[in-house]
Each structure stands twice: as C-alpha cells, then as structure tokens.
Design a protein around this motif. Sequence first.
Motif, short mmCIF file in Angstrom:
data_model
loop_
_atom_site.label_atom_id
_atom_site.label_comp_id
_atom_site.label_asym_id
_atom_site.label_seq_id
_atom_site.Cartn_x
_atom_site.Cartn_y
_atom_site.Cartn_z
N ILE A 144 0.84 -1.21 0.00
CA ILE A 144 0.00 0.00 0.00
C ILE A 144 0.87 1.25 0.00
O ILE A 144 0.63 2.21 -0.74
CB ILE A 144 -0.95 0.01 1.21
CG1 ILE A 144 -1.88 -1.21 1.17
CG2 ILE A 144 -1.77 1.30 1.25
CD1 ILE A 144 -2.72 -1.31 -0.09
N LEU A 145 1.92 1.25 0.82
CA LEU A 145 2.83 2.40 0.87
C LEU A 145 3.46 2.65 -0.49
O LEU A 145 3.49 3.79 -0.97
CB LEU A 145 3.91 2.17 1.93
CG LEU A 145 4.98 3.27 2.04
CD1 LEU A 145 4.35 4.60 2.41
CD2 LEU A 145 6.05 2.88 3.06
N ALA A 179 -3.71 10.25 -3.72
CA ALA A 179 -3.02 8.95 -3.69
C ALA A 179 -3.48 8.11 -2.50
O ALA A 179 -3.66 6.89 -2.61
CB ALA A 179 -1.51 9.17 -3.65
N ILE A 180 -3.68 8.76 -1.36
CA ILE A 180 -4.13 8.05 -0.16
C ILE A 180 -5.52 7.45 -0.39
O ILE A 180 -5.79 6.29 0.00
CB ILE A 180 -4.14 9.01 1.04
CG1 ILE A 180 -2.70 9.26 1.52
CG2 ILE A 180 -5.00 8.48 2.18
CD1 ILE A 180 -2.56 10.46 2.44
N LEU A 181 -6.41 8.21 -1.01
CA LEU A 181 -7.75 7.67 -1.26
C LEU A 181 -7.69 6.53 -2.26
O LEU A 181 -8.42 5.54 -2.13
CB LEU A 181 -8.67 8.78 -1.76
CG LEU A 181 -10.15 8.40 -1.89
CD1 LEU A 181 -10.70 7.84 -0.58
CD2 LEU A 181 -10.99 9.59 -2.34
N ASN A 191 6.91 14.05 4.39
CA ASN A 191 7.58 12.79 4.69
C ASN A 191 6.67 11.66 4.20
O ASN A 191 5.55 11.52 4.66
CB ASN A 191 7.83 12.68 6.20
CG ASN A 191 8.72 11.52 6.56
OD1 ASN A 191 8.68 10.47 5.92
ND2 ASN A 191 9.53 11.69 7.59
N GLU A 192 7.15 10.87 3.26
CA GLU A 192 6.34 9.83 2.64
C GLU A 192 6.39 8.49 3.38
O GLU A 192 5.68 7.56 3.00
CB GLU A 192 6.80 9.59 1.20
CG GLU A 192 6.65 10.79 0.28
CD GLU A 192 7.18 10.49 -1.11
OE1 GLU A 192 6.55 10.91 -2.09
OE2 GLU A 192 8.25 9.83 -1.20
N GLU A 193 7.21 8.38 4.40
CA GLU A 193 7.51 7.08 4.99
C GLU A 193 6.30 6.33 5.54
O GLU A 193 6.30 5.10 5.61
CB GLU A 193 8.54 7.24 6.11
CG GLU A 193 9.92 7.66 5.62
CD GLU A 193 10.89 7.86 6.77
OE1 GLU A 193 10.47 7.68 7.94
OE2 GLU A 193 12.07 8.18 6.50
N LYS A 194 5.24 7.06 5.91
CA LYS A 194 4.09 6.40 6.53
C LYS A 194 2.77 6.76 5.85
O LYS A 194 1.71 6.74 6.47
CB LYS A 194 4.03 6.76 8.02
CG LYS A 194 5.26 6.28 8.79
CD LYS A 194 5.16 6.57 10.29
CE LYS A 194 6.40 6.06 11.02
NZ LYS A 194 6.30 6.32 12.49
N SER A 204 -4.44 5.64 4.34
CA SER A 204 -5.20 4.71 3.49
C SER A 204 -5.77 3.58 4.33
O SER A 204 -6.94 3.19 4.19
CB SER A 204 -4.30 4.13 2.40
OG SER A 204 -3.84 5.11 1.51
N GLU A 205 -4.94 3.02 5.20
CA GLU A 205 -5.37 1.91 6.04
C GLU A 205 -6.46 2.35 7.01
O GLU A 205 -7.42 1.61 7.27
CB GLU A 205 -4.18 1.33 6.80
CG GLU A 205 -3.15 0.65 5.90
CD GLU A 205 -1.97 0.11 6.68
OE1 GLU A 205 -2.15 -0.27 7.86
OE2 GLU A 205 -0.86 0.07 6.12
N LEU A 206 -6.31 3.56 7.56
CA LEU A 206 -7.32 4.06 8.50
C LEU A 206 -8.65 4.27 7.80
O LEU A 206 -9.71 3.88 8.32
CB LEU A 206 -6.84 5.35 9.15
CG LEU A 206 -7.83 6.01 10.13
CD1 LEU A 206 -8.23 5.04 11.24
CD2 LEU A 206 -7.25 7.29 10.72
#
Length: 393
Positions: free
Chosen positions: A9-10, A112-114, A373-376, A381-383
């Motif tokens: 997902i990331l 992107a998150i959606l 910061n893209e790391e997380k 998305s998961e939430l």
Amino acid sequence: MLKYNSKEILDYVIKCRRYLHTIPELGLDLPKTREFVINELDNFKNIKYTKNKKDSGIIAFINGKKKDNKDNKKIIALRADMDALPIKEDTDFEYKSCSNNMHACGHDAHTAILLGACKILNDNADEFSGTVRFLFQTGEEIGKGAKIMIEENALKDVNAIFAVHVGSFAPDTPNGVFIIQEGPIMASTDKIIIKIKGKGTHGAYPQAGIDPIIMSAEIINGLQSIITREIESSETVILSLCKISGGSAFNIIPDTVEIEGTIRTFNNDVRDFFIKRIKEKSKLISNSMLGECEIDIIEYACTTLNDAEITNNIKNTAETIFSKEAVWNKYYKPSMGGEDFSYYLREVKGCFALFSTITEKNIPNHNSKFEINEEKLNMPSELMANWAFDFLK
C-alpha cells in the motif's frame, strides 16, 4: 478483518503521489488528474464511478459483497481533494512540478491516499456489506469543489464521511501521528469587500464633497468594536482588513474607497451574527456621514466541525490497527485556516483528521519549498479503509 500488505500500500501510494505531483492543476478543471485517477479506478474490478458534469470531480463507489448481510444499506463516504496552487515549485525533487503550479498543500498525497483506500477495499470486497463512496474532489483551494460534489449528489443517503489532511500543522507532532479531535478543527473562511461611496472634491475644500477616506476609517474602527462589545469574549473571531484602495493624488478627495479582508470564526452561528452586524454597522456609519456603502461576502468555507461519535469511532479504529501512540494525545488548538470539507459536515456527520508528514525542515503548507515525509503514507489509506469496514459492520 481486512487483509492487505502495508508495504504494498505504501509503495502504491507513493507511486501515485509522485506522479500527481508532476502534473498539478488548478481549480475545477483538472483533466490530467482526472485521467490518472480514472485509469487507476479502471484497474479495480469491484469499483465503479461516475464523472461530474460541472467539473473534473469523480464519484466512485464499491458495494460490499458479503452475503450474510444483504440488507445493509449503510453508505459512508471518503473524500480527497485534487487541486493544486498557483505557486512555482522551488525544490530539487526528481518528481517536481512540470509547470508554474505546485501541489504545495498535499492534495497529491490526499488523492493517492484515497486510491490506496480503494485498493484495500477492492481487494476485500467479500469481507463487508454496504457501500463505500469515494469522492475525488476539485476546487478546494477556491472553496467551490465540495459544493459541486454536493450538487452532484455525492452525499445522497450517506450516513457518515471522513477525510484526512497531511502536513505539519502542529510542529511538535511527530511524523506518522494523527490528530483526531471532536468539535471545531478549522475555522470558517470568508472574504469581505466593502465599497464606500462618497463625493470627490479638492482637498482644500472638503466641505464641498463627501470624504470616503474618513468614512473608511470610522468603519474600520467600528467593525472591530463588534468583536469586543457584541460577541462573547470566549468566542474566537478574527476580522483582518488587509487591503484598502482609494485616491489618486495627495490633494484630491476621491469618490470611492474599497476595503478587503477576511473573517474567521469557529462558530457558524457567531459567523452569521458577525456578518449581519458588519453589514448593518457599515451602512449606518456611511449613511451618517452622507455616504453609501456596498458589502460583498464571498464564502470559502464554514466551520469544519467534527462529530463526536464519528470522531471517537475513527480514533478507536486508529488505535486498534496501529497503536495509541499513532493518535496525538494532546489538545490541538484548531487552525484558523479554512477547509471546504466543512460543507460536507454541514450536511452529514463526519470527521476531518490531520496526519503529520513533518520533515526536519518543517516547511508549512502553501510554501514553494513544501515537502512531506512519505515514509508512513500507507497509514491514512489503512485508517480510511478499516474505519469504513468497522462502520459498515
């Protein structure tokens, strides 16, 4: 429980976000952005969509396929804004903007998150019943996109709505931490324009004219006294008059003066009262000085007000799938910035959460050097996906 690989997902969210970052578009017409989102949606076998008629917005949806609850008619909505800002990017990223526009507020990440949430729910369609609606919205920066979405029936029969905004809103909030807080989270945002009309004359003979500059001074002072004398001191209200235009020479009294500014509050009722009194008092002052005035209020957003029940549900989901440390445990002082997600919350109960993507540089949103910061980025998305799953149960 929903099944997915967080690393996958990331990677997917980062890939989408970086491409979107190269093609920032403004306002309501986002042809390249829409094309990209639609191409991604076409890859999800369980997700359908419609295109808005009035802008480049997209309303996608997935109907859960779980057979033990066919009568589940619950509908929830997840929203992302897609538009950028007219800012020339000043970064060294390989994926920097290819134009004079920039995703300086994180809307590339939101989109992107959606899409990441779409991916999770598409792969888990057999695990839930009910409907998830995905709102890919234009025009947040100009305060018009959410209104169009509502006109396009994006909220029809929706029971609850949720969105996440990335950035460095609270400088002491570590990267990868959510701010999920009930009540007001962002302020109402209005533009005010006051046009004062007098009668021009030579500065040596002021009695022959009607001075709009003197009127403007009285109006400016008079409007501030509404805050200090007519509104409870416990309410947060800001009136910033930031621009004044009038006159062309040192010795000529002009015909007109124009004042522009902004109004911010955390209470929609107070906002309505304040605007009403601004109009009344401005006209009374100008009339008492033999002049006239016109007042225009341009609304960008009402107060972003999080529903207590939905907010607590989302907070519980975040703490369950991540940890208690993933949710900020301190009070976040609501932002005086505005957000047109507020229009959805005026119609449907929901929550607008913040997600810290702060970097060492701590550059604020709407800055030409803005970075995240893209790391997380998998976490929002998961939430979204897991809260949708929990709510529809």
